[in-house]
Design an enzyme around this catalytic site. Structure first.
Site, short mmCIF file in Angstrom:
data_model
loop_
_atom_site.label_atom_id
_atom_site.label_comp_id
_atom_site.label_asym_id
_atom_site.label_seq_id
_atom_site.Cartn_x
_atom_site.Cartn_y
_atom_site.Cartn_z
N GLU A 122 -76.39 97.67 89.12
CA GLU A 122 -76.43 97.16 90.49
C GLU A 122 -77.81 97.27 91.11
OE1 GLU A 122 -72.30 98.41 89.45
OE2 GLU A 122 -74.23 99.44 89.38
N LYS A 138 -60.48 96.07 71.48
CA LYS A 138 -59.90 96.14 72.82
C LYS A 138 -58.62 95.30 72.86
CE LYS A 138 -61.61 96.47 77.55
NZ LYS A 138 -62.75 96.27 78.43
N ARG A 149 -74.20 102.12 94.89
CA ARG A 149 -75.19 102.49 93.88
C ARG A 149 -76.53 101.79 94.12
NH1 ARG A 149 -72.71 103.13 87.94
NH2 ARG A 149 -71.61 105.06 88.35
#
Length: 620
Positions: free
Chosen positions: A371, A283, A399
Site C-alpha cells: 500500500e 489453493k 498502512r
C-alpha cells in the site's frame, strides 16, 4: 486418549500424534470435506484453508502447540488449526456475533498466540517471539506460515532481512501456491516463478520425495535432506532469493504429502537458527470450483451450493456492489481520458478492477501487497501528468498513512484514492472494520475527504475528484447500491452539503453515505418532521450550511457510523467551538509548517508562550 472417529471428536492436537500416515491422510480428507460443507453454510475463507490442510496437520503432528508458537500470516487460513485445537463444534458460528472468529484470536483459545488480519506480519512476530524466548532462557519452537502473496509485502522483506542478521532459531514455512488473491507482479514473485520452472527442481523433485520416504528419521534423513537441499540452494533457491537474506532452506516439498511434510518438519525442528521450508500447495484443493479459480473468486465466499458452486446470496434487481459502481465509473471516464490509470495493492478482484485491466492493460498497475508503494508511485504518476485512481480497503489504507500525508497531501498532488470497505464490514472483525479512516485523514492538510450517499452521487464524486486535480479521497462501504449509468456527469462543489426536508422539521439529523436515504425513508414511514443533511464532505465541511442550521435553533443529531473521536461530529463541534467565545484554542492551523528554528516557528504559528499570554490578557 479419545479415539478420532470424526472431525468433531478432535479436542486437542495431542490426539493426532499417535496416528499412522494412512490415518493422518484420511483425517486430512475428512477435514477438507468438513470445511467445504461448513463454509458453504456460513461463508468464510475457503480456498486458502483447503490448500493447507496437510501442512497444518503436519505442523501439529511435529510441533507442540500451545508451547510452540504457531503464527499464521494474515490468519484467515487457520481453520484447520482451529479444528485440531478443539473448535470444530463451533464452526456453525463462524464469523457470527459471539461466535468463532475467522482469524486467530488470543481470547478464543490458548493455541492462538498471535492475531493478524493484515498480511506480512508473521515473520516480524516470529522474530519477536524468538528474541523473547532466548532472553528469558525458555525452550520452545517458533513457526511462521507465510504465503507467496504475503511475501511480496515490504514488512515481510524487512523481517527476513533482520531474521537473517539475528540468526534466531525459528522455522519459516513458505506456502507457495502460485495463487494469492490477485496475481503477483513483483520481483520476488519472478524469483519464485524461476524456482518453480527450474529444470534442476523438476529433475530433483521425484528423487527428493523418494529419499524422504525411504529414509528413517535421524542422521540419514538430515544428511539426505542436506545433500538435496544444498543442490537446490546453490542452483535454484538461495542464489536468487533466500541466500541474500542469509537463510537456510529445505524443499520444495509436496505440501499435500503428509509423510514428506512430517519428515521435513522434523528435520527443520532440529535445525539451529532460522530455516525456510518451501512447500508447494494447491489453493482450493479438494473442491473443483475453487481449484479452477484463477482470479481469487473463491478466496472469501458467502454461503454457496456445494454441488453447483453457485452463491446463495443474490443481489436485488438493478443493484451492484459499491466497488463495482466505482470501478464502472473510473472505466467510463478512462474511455474519454487516456491519462486516467488504476492502481491496486493486490486487491484487483475485491475492488472490481479486473474489467479495467482487461480494457486498459497498459493503464492498470497491481503492485502487490504494498500500500505504501502504491500511494507514492501514484503521486509521481500524477506529477508526471497522469490521473491515478488508487483503490485501497479502508482497513489497509492505515498502512499508507505516511505516504498519504507526506507524498500525496504535502505535495498537493492530484491522486484519487477510493477507500473501499469503509465503515463496519461485519464478518471479518476487528482487523477489517473500516471505521478509522475519517479520523485518520481529517487532520491531514490539503486533503479532501468525502462519501457519496448513492451511486449517482458516487459517479459525480469520482468525476469531481479527477477534475479537481487535488488530493481526493472517496470512501464507500461494503454492500450494494441501486445503479444506473450516468449519462451526464456534473461537478459537485467541494465542501458542499445537501438538505432534505421531510414534513415540517422539528429536528435536524446530519449524516452521510447510504444512511442519508435510510434516515429520510424512516422519517417518512414514521411521519416525523426532519431536516436531513447529507454531509458528503468530512473535509472541508460546509461551514455556510452549518451556520444556517445553527440559526434554526433546532435539536441537532449527528448520526455517524464510524468512530466518534475525530469523526464528523468532531469536525462539527470544532467548528461550533470557533463561534463560542468562552473557549479559546491555540494550536497549529490546518497547514504544513515550513522549516526554521523551533523558536521562530512557534512565533510564526502563534503557539509561543508569549502568544499564549497575549491571548490571556485579551480575555482577562
Amino acid at each position: 486418549m479419545r479415539k478420532i472417529s470424526q472431525v468433531y471428536d478432535i479436542e486437542s492436537p495431542r490426539q493426532i500424534k499417535d496416528l499412522t500416515i494412512d490415518e493422518l491422510t484420511q483425517l486430512c480428507s475428512d477435514i477438507r470435506a468438513f470445511l467445504i460443507d461448513s463454509i458453504s453454510k456460513t461463508g468464510g475463507h475457503l480456498s486458502s484453508n483447503l490448500g493447507i490442510v496437510e501442512v497444518t496437520v503436519a505442523m501439529h503432528y511435529v510441533f507442540d502447540s500451545p508451547k510452540d508458537k504457531m503464527i499464521f500470516d494474515v490468519g484467515h487460513q487457520c481453520y484447520t488449526h482451529k479444528i485440531l485445537t478443539g473448535r470444530s463444534t463451533q464452526f456453525a458460528t463462524l464469523r457470527k456475533k459471539g461466535g468463532l472468529s475467522g482469524y486467530q484470536k488470543r481470547s478464543e483459545s490458548k493455541y492462538d498466540c498471535w492475531e493478524a488480519g493484515h498480511s506480512s506480519t508473521s515473520l516480524s512476530a516470529a522474530l519477536g517471539y524468538a528474541i523473547a524466548r532466548d532472553l528469558k532462557q525458555e525452550d520452545y519452537n517458533v513457526i511462521a506460515l507465510i504465503g507467496d502473496g504475503s511475501l511480496t509485502g515490504g514488512m515481510a522483506l524487512e523481517a527476513l532481512n533482520d531474521i537473517g542478521s539475528k540468526q534466531k532459531k525459528m522455522v519459516i514455512i513458505f506456502n507457495d501456491n502460485n495463487m494469492s488473491i490477485s496475481k503477483n507482479y513483483s520481483g520476488v514473485e519472478k524469483r519464485i516463478t524461476d524456482i518453480r520452472a527450474s529444470h534442476l527442481y523438476i529433475d530433483l523433485k521425484h528423487d527428493v520425495k523418494n529419499n524422504l520416504k525411504s529414509n528413517k528419521l535421524g542422521s540419514n534423513v538430515l544428511s539426505t535432506l542436506s545433500h538435496f537441499r544444498d543442490k537446490i540452494k546453490d542452483g535454484v533457491i538461495d542464489a536468487p532469493l533466500f541466500k541474500e537474506f542469509n537463510l537456510n532452506y529445505m524443499g520444495p516439498v509436496d505440501g499435500h504429502d503428509i509423510q514428506s511434510l512430517i519428515k521435513v518438519f522434523e528435520a527443520a525442528k532440529e535445525h539451529d537458527g532460522p530455516i525456510v521450508v518451501h512447500v508447494l500447495t494447491q489453493k482450493g484443493k479438494g473442491y473443483k470450483y475453487a481449484q479452477q479459480d484463477k482470479v481469487g473468486k473463491w478466496h472469501g465466499v458467502s454461503p454457496f451450493d456445494v454441488a453447483t458452486g453457485k452463491s446463495l446470496s443474490l443481489l436485488p434487481p438493478n443493484e451492484i456492489s459499491w466497488s463495482q459502481v466505482i470501478s464502472n465509473t473510473v472505466m467510463d471516464l478512462a474511455e474519454k481520458d487516456k491519462t486516467i490509470v488504476a492502481i491496486t495493492p493486490a486487491m484487483a478482484q475485491g475492488s472490481k478492477l479486473l474489467e479495467f485491466q482487461k480494457h486498459f492493460p497498459d493503464r492498470f498497475f497491481d503492485c502487490g501487497i504494498a500500500e505504501q508503494h502504491a500511494v507514492t508511485m501514484a503521486c509521481a504518476m500524477a506529477l508526471g501528468g497522469l490521473k491515478p485512481f488508487v483503490s485501497i480497503y479502508s482497513s489497509f489504507l492505515q498502512r499508507a498513512y505516511d505516504q498519504v500525508n507526506h507524498d500525496m497531501a504535502r505535495m498537493n498532488v492530484g491522486v484519487v484514492i477510493g477507500i473501499d470497505r469503509c465503515g463496519l464490514v461485519g464478518d471479518d472483525g476487528e482487523t477489517h472494520q473500516g471505521v478509522f479512516d475519517i479520523a485518520m485523514l481529517r487532520s491531514v492538510p490539503n486533503l479532501i475527504l468525502s462519501q457519496p450517499k448513492d451511486a449517482k452521487e458516487a459517479q459525480n464524486m469520482i468525476y469531481t475528484a479527477f477534475e479537481s486535480k487535488k488530493p481526493f479521497c472517496i470512501r464507500y462501504p461494503r454492500g450494494n447500491a441501486l445503479y444506473a449509468k450516468n449519462k451526464s456527469y456534473s461537478l459537485i462543489p467541494i465542501g458542499s452539503w445537501e438538505k432534505f426536508v421531510v414534513g415540517t422539521p422539528t429536528q435536524i439529523v446530519i449524516t452521510y453515505g447510504p444512511d442519508v436515504d435510510h434516515v429520510i425513508n424512516k422519517a417518512r414511514e414514521n411521519k416525523m418532521g426532519l431536516l436531513v443533511v447529507n454531509a458528503r464532505f468530512f473535509k472541508p465541511i460546509d461551514e455556510v450550511m452549518m451556520k444556517d442550521l445553527l440559526k434554526m435553533d433546532l435539536s441537532i443529531t449527528v448520526y455517524e457510523t464510524d468512530v466518534k473521536i475525530g469523526g464528523l461530529s468532531s469536525a462539527i463541534l470544532e467548528y461550533i467551538n470557533t463561534l463560542d467565545e468562552k473557549i479559546h484554542i491555540i494550536g497549529i492551523e490546518d497547514h504544513y509548517v515550513c522549516h526554521g528554528s523551533i523558536r521562530s516557528l512557534r512565533i510564526q504559528e502563534g503557539i509561543s508562550t508569549e502568544c499564549l499570554f497575549e491571548e490571556l490578557e485579551k480575555h482577562g
